[in-house]
Design a protein around this motif. Sequence first.
Motif, PDB file in Angstrom:
ATOM      1  N   GLN A 149      -8.904   0.375  -5.096  1.00 43.38           N
ATOM      2  CA  GLN A 149      -8.602   1.799  -4.891  1.00 43.38           C
ATOM      3  C   GLN A 149      -7.292   2.194  -5.574  1.00 43.38           C
ATOM      4  O   GLN A 149      -6.367   1.382  -5.662  1.00 43.38           O
ATOM      5  CB  GLN A 149      -8.462   2.080  -3.392  1.00 43.38           C
ATOM      6  N   ASP A 150      -7.244   3.441  -6.013  1.00 44.66           N
ATOM      7  CA  ASP A 150      -5.995   4.035  -6.463  1.00 44.66           C
ATOM      8  C   ASP A 150      -5.497   4.842  -5.264  1.00 44.66           C
ATOM      9  O   ASP A 150      -6.057   5.889  -4.942  1.00 44.66           O
ATOM     10  CB  ASP A 150      -6.272   4.937  -7.681  1.00 44.66           C
ATOM     11  N   LEU A 151      -4.480   4.328  -4.591  1.00 40.71           N
ATOM     12  CA  LEU A 151      -4.042   4.964  -3.346  1.00 40.71           C
ATOM     13  C   LEU A 151      -3.252   6.241  -3.592  1.00 40.71           C
ATOM     14  O   LEU A 151      -3.125   7.072  -2.709  1.00 40.71           O
ATOM     15  CB  LEU A 151      -3.182   3.988  -2.539  1.00 40.71           C
ATOM     16  N   LYS A 193      -4.767  -0.779  -9.336  1.00 36.80           N
ATOM     17  CA  LYS A 193      -5.628  -0.572  -8.172  1.00 36.80           C
ATOM     18  C   LYS A 193      -5.253  -1.620  -7.112  1.00 36.80           C
ATOM     19  O   LYS A 193      -4.707  -2.673  -7.439  1.00 36.80           O
ATOM     20  CB  LYS A 193      -7.104  -0.774  -8.544  1.00 36.80           C
ATOM     21  N   THR A 194      -5.631  -1.322  -5.875  1.00 39.96           N
ATOM     22  CA  THR A 194      -5.401  -2.298  -4.804  1.00 39.96           C
ATOM     23  C   THR A 194      -6.434  -3.417  -4.915  1.00 39.96           C
ATOM     24  O   THR A 194      -7.352  -3.347  -5.733  1.00 39.96           O
ATOM     25  CB  THR A 194      -5.588  -1.663  -3.419  1.00 39.96           C
ATOM     26  N   GLN A 232      -6.007   8.670  -5.065  1.00 41.80           N
ATOM     27  CA  GLN A 232      -7.141   8.568  -4.150  1.00 41.80           C
ATOM     28  C   GLN A 232      -8.466   8.477  -4.902  1.00 41.80           C
ATOM     29  O   GLN A 232      -9.229   9.439  -4.937  1.00 41.80           O
ATOM     30  CB  GLN A 232      -7.194   9.775  -3.209  1.00 41.80           C
ATOM     31  N   SER A 233      -8.715   7.346  -5.490  1.00 44.94           N
ATOM     32  CA  SER A 233     -10.033   7.122  -6.055  1.00 44.94           C
ATOM     33  C   SER A 233     -10.479   5.720  -5.662  1.00 44.94           C
ATOM     34  O   SER A 233      -9.628   4.901  -5.349  1.00 44.94           O
ATOM     35  CB  SER A 233     -10.011   7.282  -7.585  1.00 44.94           C
ATOM     36  N   ASP A 291       0.833  -1.208   0.000  1.00 46.26           N
ATOM     37  CA  ASP A 291       0.000   0.000   0.000  1.00 46.26           C
ATOM     38  C   ASP A 291       0.869   1.260   0.000  1.00 46.26           C
ATOM     39  O   ASP A 291       0.531   2.256  -0.645  1.00 46.26           O
ATOM     40  CB  ASP A 291      -0.923   0.027   1.236  1.00 46.26           C
ATOM     41  N   THR A 314     -13.877   8.393  -5.308  1.00 46.87           N
ATOM     42  CA  THR A 314     -14.251   9.449  -4.366  1.00 46.87           C
ATOM     43  C   THR A 314     -15.718   9.781  -4.569  1.00 46.87           C
ATOM     44  O   THR A 314     -16.271   9.509  -5.628  1.00 46.87           O
ATOM     45  CB  THR A 314     -13.471  10.752  -4.658  1.00 46.87           C
ATOM     46  N   THR A 347       0.899   4.102  -2.817  1.00 46.54           N
ATOM     47  CA  THR A 347       0.606   5.507  -2.486  1.00 46.54           C
ATOM     48  C   THR A 347       1.661   6.415  -3.121  1.00 46.54           C
ATOM     49  O   THR A 347       1.362   7.508  -3.590  1.00 46.54           O
ATOM     50  CB  THR A 347       0.603   5.689  -0.956  1.00 46.54           C
TER      51      THR A 347
END
Length: 605
Positions: free
Chosen positions: A569-571, A564-565, A574-575, A125, A577, A129
């Motif tokens: 999510q795109d850490l 993505k995780t 941040q999406s 993660d 949202t 990020t």
Amino acid sequence: MKSTHHCAQLTPAALNATVSLVGWVDSIRDHGGILFIDLRDRKGLTQVKFDPQTNAALGAQAAGLKPESVIGVTGTVVPRPEGTVNASLPTGAIEIDATALEIFNLSDTPPFPLDDIGGDKVNEDLRLTYRYLDLRRPKMRKNLQTRHKAAKSIRDYFDSLEFIEVETPALFKSTPEGAREYLVPSRIHPGQFYALSQSPQQFKQILMVAGVERYFQIARCFRDEDLRADRQMEFTQVDVEASFIDREDVYRIFEGMLKKLWKDVLGTDLPTPFLRMPFVDAMNRFGVDKPDMRFGMELLDFSETFKTSSFKVFQSTVANGGVIKAFNAKGLADLTQGELKNLEDTAKSLGAKGLAFIKVEGGEWKSPIVKFFSDAEKAALTERLAIADGDIVFFAAAPWEKACAILGRVRLDAAQLLVKRGKLTIRHDDWKFLWVIDFPLMTHDEESGRYVATHHPFTAPVPEDLQYLDSDPKRVRGQHYDAVLNGMELGGGSIRIHQPAVQKKVFEDVLKIPVDVVESRFGYMLKAFTFGAPPHGGIAFGLDRMCALLCGTTSIRDVIAFPKTQKGQDLMAQSPTPVTAKQLKELHIATVIPQVDKPAEKPAS
Ligand code: ASP
């Protein structure tokens, strides 16, 4: 400052030259006031020396540098002093005696080490990020380069065969019978939606009707499925379709593609043609339609042996139409109770009641069930499974497909236990390619009580089986093929139905899709086929998976620049949202957020 060379270029051939290099500060070492900096760019490293004795102002400027800062350096190429030559670097015999330094940007201290080993140890993660830092690591940089090389190799290959790359829309219509889709609301058509394309399947078939004859595309596909190490919500396929081809052409064309790809990227010569294995054999021998053939431990059928057994569980399974299958996990008799329990849990998760086994230790068969076996049954097992001391044999007694699936999974898990013990070697670069062929056209879905297409509804039946389409659909084989490598499906495709009447029959009579639904979803395709559709077929290969294999990694996230995780999510950016009320209004969308149960509040005392 502009560079005159890249950071892997300078050798003693350039001694005394004045050069300029730009890049990132990889490391800084202070040797009694003299600073040595490894300057890094995408090609490699060059050592730069700042000596405050010769240039105090420059020395002071360099002293303010921090790792990962971006700089430009001008200086003279000088030999490294004897004993300090680094033979493992192309530039290891020289260094730059700096005369000027330009600092483009100082860097803050990165949140994790950017070398391969250090970076691998941190939580993924954190890497995601700060993906721009993660991608600076040599290994990740190499993965991106390998992916580029792979895509280029594939494009060159298809170009040489006169295939043309055609882009197809990402915004398509909803076709809910496949995987779950991403819906995109239409602003100008209130209440209506596009779906992000799960694959260019329908467009590529339409391109055949359009007379393109040979199409390929490195295409982005979108599926709203649960994510795993080898799955992403958006992924890339090498998608291909051609007219006037049969299955033999497909095998030849794609063996050629893989051969070139492996040669271009790894320098490896893949032997062709690949093995071809009917689906039924793959299931019988390996318990799965994507067999890992790097090791044996094949499943055998003992239904004949046990059909009159006094072991009622086995005997009644066979009497009820099921099968008894077994395999010998050679040398795994020393498995622990915990390991055995895990294997049992795996079997149970696939519908087994338990996992029967025989362990052979000290010449003795240890098993809760062996007391029920006759000497003849024991002799049959010993002979066909080559049972020896230290082995453990696992059994499944169930309907055929279930028995295969159970032991197929136990076989893979048992192999890993043997690898852990050093008793089995499974090399990632032992490339065991094969085609799995002759799949059933339809699979019966227990849950809905109807037939579903094994591959997809556009797959053509094997011509000689067409006669059973009405009477016995499960007997019909499809002209479907999967390219399999080491337990993974790399690609899958089929020769398609090109006659509108047969396609309509498959939709309506076999798959039982209501007539109006067929018309609204596929009407345009059936119509297109009435205007001269050539016989055609194709395949799609997972580019991410192939690149992961070529890079020697198990996670496709390692070969995707911005994945993505597991939670989608795109850490970094941040999406997903929330969006503004105005945006939703424009799209005619109202959201209903599920209520999360809050813990009950403690009453005030
Ligand atoms: N479109 C198919 C898939 O995504 C592949 C094919 O049949 O060509 O699996």
